[in-house]
Every structure is written in C-alpha cells, then in structure tokens.
Design a protein around this motif. Structure first.
Motif, PDB file in Angstrom:
ATOM      1  N   GLY A  67      -1.971   6.984  -2.833  1.00 49.46           N
ATOM      2  CA  GLY A  67      -2.410   7.189  -4.208  1.00 49.46           C
ATOM      3  C   GLY A  67      -2.479   5.943  -5.061  1.00 49.46           C
ATOM      4  N   GLN A  68      -1.971   4.826  -4.559  1.00 51.16           N
ATOM      5  CA  GLN A  68      -1.972   3.581  -5.330  1.00 51.16           C
ATOM      6  C   GLN A  68      -2.863   2.515  -4.730  1.00 51.16           C
ATOM      7  OE1 GLN A  68      -0.408   2.806  -8.347  1.00 51.16           O
ATOM      8  NE2 GLN A  68      -0.148   5.023  -8.402  1.00 51.16           N
ATOM      9  N   GLY A  69      -3.377   2.766  -3.561  1.00 47.81           N
ATOM     10  CA  GLY A  69      -4.226   1.747  -2.956  1.00 47.81           C
ATOM     11  C   GLY A  69      -3.436   0.507  -2.598  1.00 47.81           C
ATOM     12  N   LEU A  70      -4.129  -0.619  -2.560  1.00 46.49           N
ATOM     13  CA  LEU A  70      -3.491  -1.890  -2.237  1.00 46.49           C
ATOM     14  C   LEU A  70      -3.155  -2.597  -3.550  1.00 46.49           C
ATOM     15  CD1 LEU A  70      -5.161  -1.225   0.412  1.00 46.49           C
ATOM     16  CD2 LEU A  70      -5.205  -3.679   0.794  1.00 46.49           C
ATOM     17  N   GLN A  71      -1.891  -2.812  -3.754  1.00 46.11           N
ATOM     18  CA  GLN A  71      -1.433  -3.513  -4.951  1.00 46.11           C
ATOM     19  C   GLN A  71      -1.074  -4.948  -4.578  1.00 46.11           C
ATOM     20  OE1 GLN A  71      -1.048  -1.822  -8.184  1.00 46.11           O
ATOM     21  NE2 GLN A  71      -2.347  -0.409  -7.038  1.00 46.11           N
ATOM     22  N   GLN A 116       0.844  -1.198   0.000  1.00 42.69           N
ATOM     23  CA  GLN A 116       0.000   0.000   0.000  1.00 42.69           C
ATOM     24  C   GLN A 116       0.870   1.235   0.000  1.00 42.69           C
ATOM     25  OE1 GLN A 116      -2.564   0.693   3.391  1.00 42.69           O
ATOM     26  NE2 GLN A 116      -3.587   2.386   2.375  1.00 42.69           N
TER      27      GLN A 116
END
Lengths: 113, 111
Positions: free
Chosen positions: A40-44, A37
């Motif tokens: 700006g990218q959330g959970l990847q 996390q």
C-alpha cells in the motif's frame, strides 16, 4: 555482468534490535539508492549514496542510516527496530545517479517480531 | 505525501487485448518518468521511460503516454501476454533528485 546483489535475502529480528543490510552494485556503478517497500505504500526512498557520500535523503527517522564504501558497496542500518519496519528493502544502483536508469536487487525481506 | 499515485491496485485483462495502466503526479517540476515491472521475489526491472519534452514513447508492445497539463501518464501494452502479469510501478524524478514511485498496479493477463 553480475546484477545487484543484496544480502541476506531474509531476516527475522525482534523489536529493539538493530540490523545491517548489504548491497553490492553492478560493477562500474557508483550510485546506490535504498528503498523500503510495504503493502500500500509502494517504494519509499530512503537515501542515495554516490562516491561514499550521501547525496539525497528521504523522509525517514534517524534510526535508518547508511554508508558506502570505496568499492561502491553499500550498507544500510536500522537501529532500535520497530514492528513497522517490517518490509522489503530494495537497493538500486546506477552509473552516476540522477536520471540514470536504476537497476534493482531482489531485496531483503525483514520481519520484525 | 504521495507525489506519484497509481489509483488502481489491480487490473485484469484477457490475453491479446490492450492493458492500460495509469499514473498521476502532483509535482509539476517532474521532468522524467519511468515504468518498472516487478515479478514476485525479484527486484523491479526497468521497462520504458519518457522525458517531459515528449508526449509519447514506444518500445515494441509497450507505449508510454504523457499528458503534462493533466499531470498524467499511462502505459499501454498491446497485445497483452500472460508473461506480462506482474506489478507495474510508475516513477518520476527531477534532475539531480530522488525517484518517486507510485504504489503499483498488479496486472493479471488471463490466457
């Protein structure tokens, strides 16, 4: 029933080093997934393990690896750390994976200097 | 490639009013959707889910709506309470595959 436990909670490393994070799933859960996390990218999604086998893999470089032990505990390793690897790493467990509800640990906050 | 998008990074709502959090997705193969709530220094916790065969699912103050033709889902919280202040993530998946999460919406409920 104990929840998902991640250790350590915080880590500070320097560029080029490697790091190992640990995750103990809820008792009886056989699937463990790892996420990164960042703002700006959330959970990847990184990868999922089930019965000691990697079952799904996200779009991350080979520097990111993992494994699962016979007791379902899992570790993830990041080699040759880069500044961009600074993130919260979350582990989630579920009974058998798939569409089972995932239960998350509190995460490991990794800072790369 | 962000397959699940939450276009509102933040939302403020008065206590007692309705909170509506939105989520859009691009993959028409997604057949199961979930909402998670995250407090600071804690991991996300499951809130509510919906299968693609339904268009609505309720659990107490929380209702999730799914519009498959628009590839859109929303979470309604009524009435909103200060304890609902958290970051909300929507997620989607297809059978046997990974969960795809959105970037999150930070909800603040003002007393």
């Amino acid at each position: 029933k104990a929840g998902v436990t991640q250790t350590p909670r915080y880590l500070i490393k320097t560029r080029g080093q490697q790091v190992t994070l640990s995750c103990s799933p809820i008792s009886g859960h056989r699937s463990v997934s790892w996420y990164q996390q960042t703002p700006g990218q959330g959970l990847q999604f990184l990868f999922e393990y089930f019965s000691e086998t990697q079952r799904n893999k996200g779009n991350f470089p080979g520097r990111f690896s993992g494994r699962q032990f016979s007791n379902s505990r899992s570790e993830m390793n990041v080699s040759t750390l880069e500044l961009g690897d600074s993130a919260l790493y979350l582990c989630a467990s579920s009974l058998v994976g798939g569409q089972d509800i995932q239960y998350f640990g509190a995460g490991t906050r990794l800072s790369v200097l | 490639d962000q397959q699940v998008k939450q276009n509102s990074p933040s939302l403020s709502v008065q206590e007692g009013r309705i909170s509506i959090l939105n989520c859009d997705y691009t993959n028409s193969m997604f057949d199961y959707f979930l909402w998670y709530k995250k407090y600071p220094a804690e991991g996300p916790t499951f809130l509510i889910s919906i299968s693609s065969i339904k268009d609505k699912n309720e659990d107490g103050r929380f209702t999730v709506f799914l519009n498959k033709s628009a590839k859109h889902l929303s979470l309604h919280i009524v009435p909103s309470q200060p304890g609902d202040s958290a970051v909300y993530f929507c997620a989607a998946t297809t059978t046997g595959n990974q969960f795809y999460f959105g970037t999150g919406t930070s909800l603040t409920v003002i007393p």
